[in-house]
Design a protein around this motif. Structure first.
Motif, PDB file in Angstrom:
ATOM      1  N   LEU A 127       3.959 -10.513   0.146  1.00  0.00           N
ATOM      2  CA  LEU A 127       4.025  -9.748  -1.100  1.00  0.00           C
ATOM      3  C   LEU A 127       5.287 -10.214  -1.825  1.00  0.00           C
ATOM      4  O   LEU A 127       6.401 -10.081  -1.311  1.00  0.00           O
ATOM      5  CB  LEU A 127       4.096  -8.251  -0.793  1.00  0.00           C
ATOM      6  N   ALA A 128       5.095 -10.793  -3.015  1.00  0.00           N
ATOM      7  CA  ALA A 128       6.227 -11.299  -3.806  1.00  0.00           C
ATOM      8  C   ALA A 128       6.295 -10.503  -5.112  1.00  0.00           C
ATOM      9  O   ALA A 128       6.979  -9.482  -5.190  1.00  0.00           O
ATOM     10  CB  ALA A 128       6.057 -12.797  -4.056  1.00  0.00           C
ATOM     11  N   ASN A 129       5.515 -10.918  -6.118  1.00  0.00           N
ATOM     12  CA  ASN A 129       5.500 -10.164  -7.378  1.00  0.00           C
ATOM     13  C   ASN A 129       4.327  -9.194  -7.475  1.00  0.00           C
ATOM     14  O   ASN A 129       4.172  -8.478  -8.466  1.00  0.00           O
ATOM     15  CB  ASN A 129       5.483 -11.134  -8.568  1.00  0.00           C
ATOM     16  N   GLY A 130       3.496  -9.196  -6.473  1.00  0.00           N
ATOM     17  CA  GLY A 130       2.437  -8.187  -6.390  1.00  0.00           C
ATOM     18  C   GLY A 130       1.134  -8.554  -7.088  1.00  0.00           C
ATOM     19  O   GLY A 130       0.202  -7.747  -7.119  1.00  0.00           O
ATOM     20  N   LYS A 131       1.059  -9.755  -7.645  1.00  0.00           N
ATOM     21  CA  LYS A 131      -0.120 -10.103  -8.452  1.00  0.00           C
ATOM     22  C   LYS A 131      -1.389 -10.234  -7.601  1.00  0.00           C
ATOM     23  O   LYS A 131      -2.482  -9.855  -8.045  1.00  0.00           O
ATOM     24  CB  LYS A 131       0.112 -11.409  -9.216  1.00  0.00           C
ATOM     25  N   ALA A 132      -1.242 -10.783  -6.398  1.00  0.00           N
ATOM     26  CA  ALA A 132      -2.419 -10.948  -5.534  1.00  0.00           C
ATOM     27  C   ALA A 132      -2.990  -9.574  -5.163  1.00  0.00           C
ATOM     28  O   ALA A 132      -4.189  -9.326  -5.309  1.00  0.00           O
ATOM     29  CB  ALA A 132      -2.051 -11.739  -4.282  1.00  0.00           C
ATOM     30  N   LEU A 133      -2.111  -8.659  -4.717  1.00  0.00           N
ATOM     31  CA  LEU A 133      -2.591  -7.314  -4.340  1.00  0.00           C
ATOM     32  C   LEU A 133      -3.148  -6.572  -5.555  1.00  0.00           C
ATOM     33  O   LEU A 133      -4.152  -5.870  -5.446  1.00  0.00           O
ATOM     34  CB  LEU A 133      -1.462  -6.497  -3.704  1.00  0.00           C
ATOM     35  N   GLU A 134      -2.509  -6.731  -6.711  1.00  0.00           N
ATOM     36  CA  GLU A 134      -3.015  -6.059  -7.915  1.00  0.00           C
ATOM     37  C   GLU A 134      -4.409  -6.566  -8.271  1.00  0.00           C
ATOM     38  O   GLU A 134      -5.291  -5.791  -8.645  1.00  0.00           O
ATOM     39  CB  GLU A 134      -2.051  -6.254  -9.089  1.00  0.00           C
ATOM     40  N   ALA A 164       6.181  -2.323  -7.563  1.00  0.00           N
ATOM     41  CA  ALA A 164       5.027  -2.237  -8.468  1.00  0.00           C
ATOM     42  C   ALA A 164       3.822  -1.628  -7.759  1.00  0.00           C
ATOM     43  O   ALA A 164       3.133  -0.760  -8.311  1.00  0.00           O
ATOM     44  CB  ALA A 164       4.679  -3.625  -9.011  1.00  0.00           C
ATOM     45  N   ILE A 165       3.582  -2.059  -6.535  1.00  0.00           N
ATOM     46  CA  ILE A 165       2.419  -1.550  -5.790  1.00  0.00           C
ATOM     47  C   ILE A 165       2.624  -0.074  -5.429  1.00  0.00           C
ATOM     48  O   ILE A 165       1.724   0.753  -5.598  1.00  0.00           O
ATOM     49  CB  ILE A 165       2.187  -2.403  -4.516  1.00  0.00           C
ATOM     50  N   ARG A 166       3.833   0.270  -4.967  1.00  0.00           N
ATOM     51  CA  ARG A 166       4.104   1.668  -4.606  1.00  0.00           C
ATOM     52  C   ARG A 166       4.039   2.564  -5.848  1.00  0.00           C
ATOM     53  O   ARG A 166       3.563   3.696  -5.774  1.00  0.00           O
ATOM     54  CB  ARG A 166       5.465   1.790  -3.921  1.00  0.00           C
ATOM     55  N   ALA A 167       4.502   2.050  -6.987  1.00  0.00           N
ATOM     56  CA  ALA A 167       4.479   2.838  -8.237  1.00  0.00           C
ATOM     57  C   ALA A 167       3.052   3.157  -8.674  1.00  0.00           C
ATOM     58  O   ALA A 167       2.819   4.133  -9.380  1.00  0.00           O
ATOM     59  CB  ALA A 167       5.217   2.085  -9.344  1.00  0.00           C
ATOM     60  N   LYS A 168       2.106   2.332  -8.256  1.00  0.00           N
ATOM     61  CA  LYS A 168       0.701   2.605  -8.588  1.00  0.00           C
ATOM     62  C   LYS A 168       0.101   3.653  -7.651  1.00  0.00           C
ATOM     63  O   LYS A 168      -1.079   3.973  -7.754  1.00  0.00           O
ATOM     64  CB  LYS A 168      -0.132   1.314  -8.437  1.00  0.00           C
TER      65      LYS A 168
END
Ligand code: 5GP
Length: 195
Positions: A127-134, A164-168
């Motif tokens: 997990l780096a900038n979160g784009k893959a998980l998003e 970013a992921i936790r904020a979602k």
């Protein structure tokens, strides 16, 4: 996860541009004994969750996701990176900006393999900038499935993805959170470190 942190310290190589190379055991040569322990740890952390499918992204997420899935006794679906455009209707699609390759690509999952009633755990190596998980979370939402959470082997805590992921509101479990890494000395520190 101490075993993992020790292995990252031993075999991880810090590269330019905030890239941590773990080719010796995680995403080129793969240590399946370590993968087995990773599978157990995710099972322990998501023991309370109801999960009937694991979703990952090709290529380096697949090996890890398969071994995690054996612990949950559920199938793995991996999102494919594609250049094909005329497949709308049969698939869910999203866009992902690649951290390591610096370009945007489409990811797809067949509608046959994800849908209403599915309870999905996302798994990826980094997990780096979160784009893959998003991007994966977008596919889950588009399908009407429920997103139970996300598990990553290594989170780079100094990049924005984790926040970013936790904020979602997505439940995120990271087995090792790298706090800092030094390209010159090769030193790596972790978030939970005593030292
Ligand atoms: P994100 O989408 O969170 O920015 O980046 C996650 C994806 O980029 C992962 O699927 C992983 O393959 C790749 N990635 C990000 N950072 C690193 C890194 O430091 N080392 C390696 N080997 N892959 C990375």
């Amino acid at each position: 996860m101490q075993l993992l942190k020790d292995r990252i310290r031993k075999d991880g190589v810090v590269k330019a541009g905030n890239v941590l190379k773990v080719d010796r055991f995680l995403n080129h040569q793969m240590d399946t004994d370590l993968f087995y322990e990773i599978g157990l740890e995710f099972k322990r952390r998501f023991a309370d969750a109801e999960i009937n499918k694991i979703l990952t992204i090709e290529a380096s997420g697949i090996g890890i996701a398969c071994i995690v899935a054996q612990q949950f006794h559920v199938p793995v679906v991996f999102a494919k990176k594609t250049k094909t455009k005329n497949i709308a209707g049969e698939v869910y699609t999203s866009k992902v900006e690649s951290f390591t390759h610096g370009r945007v690509y489409d990811i797809i999952v067949s509608r046959e393999f994800l849908g209403k009633g599915d309870k999905v755990l996302l798994i990826d190596d980094f997990l780096a900038n979160g784009k893959a998980l998003e991007g994966l979370a977008d596919l889950v939402e588009a399908s009407g499935a429920e997103l139970v959470g996300a598990g990553v082997v290594i989170e780079k805590g100094f990049q924005v993805g984790g926040d970013a992921i936790r904020a979602k509101g997505i439940r995120l479990e990271s087995l090792a959170i790298v706090e800092s890494m030094n390209e010159e000395t090769g030193e790596i520190t972790f978030r939970d470190d005593e030292a």
